[in-house]
Design a protein around this motif. Sequence first.
Motif, mmCIF file in Angstrom:
data_model
loop_
_atom_site.group_PDB
_atom_site.id
_atom_site.type_symbol
_atom_site.label_atom_id
_atom_site.label_comp_id
_atom_site.label_asym_id
_atom_site.label_seq_id
_atom_site.Cartn_x
_atom_site.Cartn_y
_atom_site.Cartn_z
ATOM 1 N N PRO A 1 -12.282 13.552 28.719
ATOM 2 C CA PRO A 1 -13.126 12.363 28.536
ATOM 3 C C PRO A 1 -14.273 12.642 27.586
ATOM 4 C CG PRO A 1 -13.373 13.297 30.747
ATOM 5 C CD PRO A 1 -12.230 13.995 30.119
ATOM 6 N N GLN A 2 -14.425 11.767 26.610
ATOM 7 C CA GLN A 2 -15.454 11.930 25.584
ATOM 8 C C GLN A 2 -16.658 11.038 25.889
ATOM 9 O OE1 GLN A 2 -14.666 14.265 22.974
ATOM 10 N NE2 GLN A 2 -12.998 14.589 24.460
ATOM 11 N N CYS A 3 -17.199 11.159 27.073
ATOM 12 C CA CYS A 3 -18.322 10.311 27.463
ATOM 13 C C CYS A 3 -19.146 11.031 28.508
ATOM 14 C CB CYS A 3 -17.833 8.968 28.025
ATOM 15 S SG CYS A 3 -16.779 9.134 29.480
ATOM 16 N N ASN B 1 -4.078 9.657 27.843
ATOM 17 C CA ASN B 1 -5.429 9.227 28.175
ATOM 18 C C ASN B 1 -5.484 7.967 29.035
ATOM 19 O OD1 ASN B 1 -6.468 11.357 26.479
ATOM 20 N ND2 ASN B 1 -5.848 10.069 24.745
ATOM 21 N N THR B 2 -4.393 7.709 29.770
ATOM 22 C CA THR B 2 -4.305 6.488 30.567
ATOM 23 C C THR B 2 -4.221 6.836 32.047
ATOM 24 O OG1 THR B 2 -3.169 5.353 28.754
ATOM 25 C CG2 THR B 2 -3.019 4.356 30.940
ATOM 26 N N SER C 1 -7.611 2.693 32.810
ATOM 27 C CA SER C 1 -8.426 3.297 31.765
ATOM 28 C C SER C 1 -7.500 3.817 30.679
ATOM 29 C CB SER C 1 -9.266 4.456 32.315
ATOM 30 O OG SER C 1 -9.917 5.147 31.251
ATOM 31 N N THR C 2 -7.844 3.569 29.427
ATOM 32 C CA THR C 2 -7.043 4.057 28.304
ATOM 33 C C THR C 2 -7.824 5.025 27.428
ATOM 34 O OG1 THR C 2 -7.645 2.113 26.968
ATOM 35 C CG2 THR C 2 -5.600 1.980 28.249
ATOM 36 N N ASP C 3 -8.974 5.498 27.933
ATOM 37 C CA ASP C 3 -9.799 6.427 27.158
ATOM 38 C C ASP C 3 -10.165 7.649 28.003
ATOM 39 O OD1 ASP C 3 -11.571 5.226 28.898
ATOM 40 O OD2 ASP C 3 -12.809 4.293 27.350
ATOM 41 N N CYS D 1 -13.134 7.072 30.705
ATOM 42 C CA CYS D 1 -14.509 6.710 30.339
ATOM 43 C C CYS D 1 -14.836 5.252 30.636
ATOM 44 C CB CYS D 1 -14.735 6.995 28.852
ATOM 45 S SG CYS D 1 -14.954 8.752 28.487
#
Length: 367
Positions: free
Chosen positions: A37-39, A80-81, A93-95, A98
């Motif tokens: 996760p980029q968050c 990423n889902t 979620s698809t990110d 995040c």
Amino acid sequence: MIFSRLSGVLALAVTVAGAVDLAAAAPAAAADGWHRPQCGVVQGDGSVTFTRNDGAFLAPTTTAVTPVAYPRLVALSTPNTLVAISKTSIQRSTDAGCSWQQVGGTALNLAAYDLAAGADGTAYAYGVNDQPVFRVRADQISEVAGPVPGDGVAALAVDRTDPRALRAVSKAGQLYDSGDGGATWTVVGSPAGQDEFVYQAAVDPADRDHVIVGTMGNGSYVTFDGGLSWTRSAGVGATPHANGFSVAFSPVDPRTVWLEGYDLSQNDNSARHIWRSTDGGRSFVSVLDGAGPTLINGTRLWPSPADPDVLYFAYGTWFGGYGTDLYRYDASTGRLTSQHNPHDGIADVAFNPADPQVMYLGVVEER
């Protein structure tokens, strides 16, 4: 065959598949396209967050979770889902966790529902006590019947290569197969025992014919031939009488099976145990009991997708504002550690396929 012995399935909350002979290849395949996760903050209703350090720090959420929430979640094969159940909705979620969005616009009765992930980004939401089964594909939800008219199932597993190929285990320990996404079902083999009540079942991630069930009063039973024959597990309790509440296979070594239950020969805190098998469920040894970590009837078990010796589980309560302990047990060292957070519980855990140190947590709010 709608399942091949080497194709593998994903069962319950298990999110990364692999077996002894597939361990080198399976994690790489499962992680294809995934990233961490980029968050720093999770956007959503607050019921799902993540941790990178076994729960020492949970990513904050834009919204505080509100009662009553017992979320379930699973990572999908689509990069990423993830899909989650939260209150009366199914979210996606698809990110890489995040941000979360509701799938479909209709409120659903999802109490006591669980999730299974399959191929091509498909997930199934199934009820332990209720019908129907919901198939989730992208932003579409479709409804199908379960195998037992008017009742739920103790486990549902999806073939990793065919999202319409399902195996279910009834609460009587009977196996059922579907090749059309749950539209029709076929009885497979025979029940685990006479008049058994199954609390929970698990299907081997690498071999759909290898199934274990936890029962009321008779510990657990295991089959290696798709229900043609069953063996009662040894070692579950000091006497033959024990409740097997929760069962889970290691995703990286299906010879390793974990079971949580209650030894009916005892009547104190130590009656609840976590047992471990290294022979696929034929026999178990107690590794923890309620005199150490706090265990309840039905403590959920989350085996590590990277190490067959490592198991995660949790205890939480709103009473007295206690919060939640997320436990990590390592059978190779016998070491038990925990991290505390203020939520009322952790209902489910999923692991990031690219980095199993990233754990997604479905957090409970009861008040």
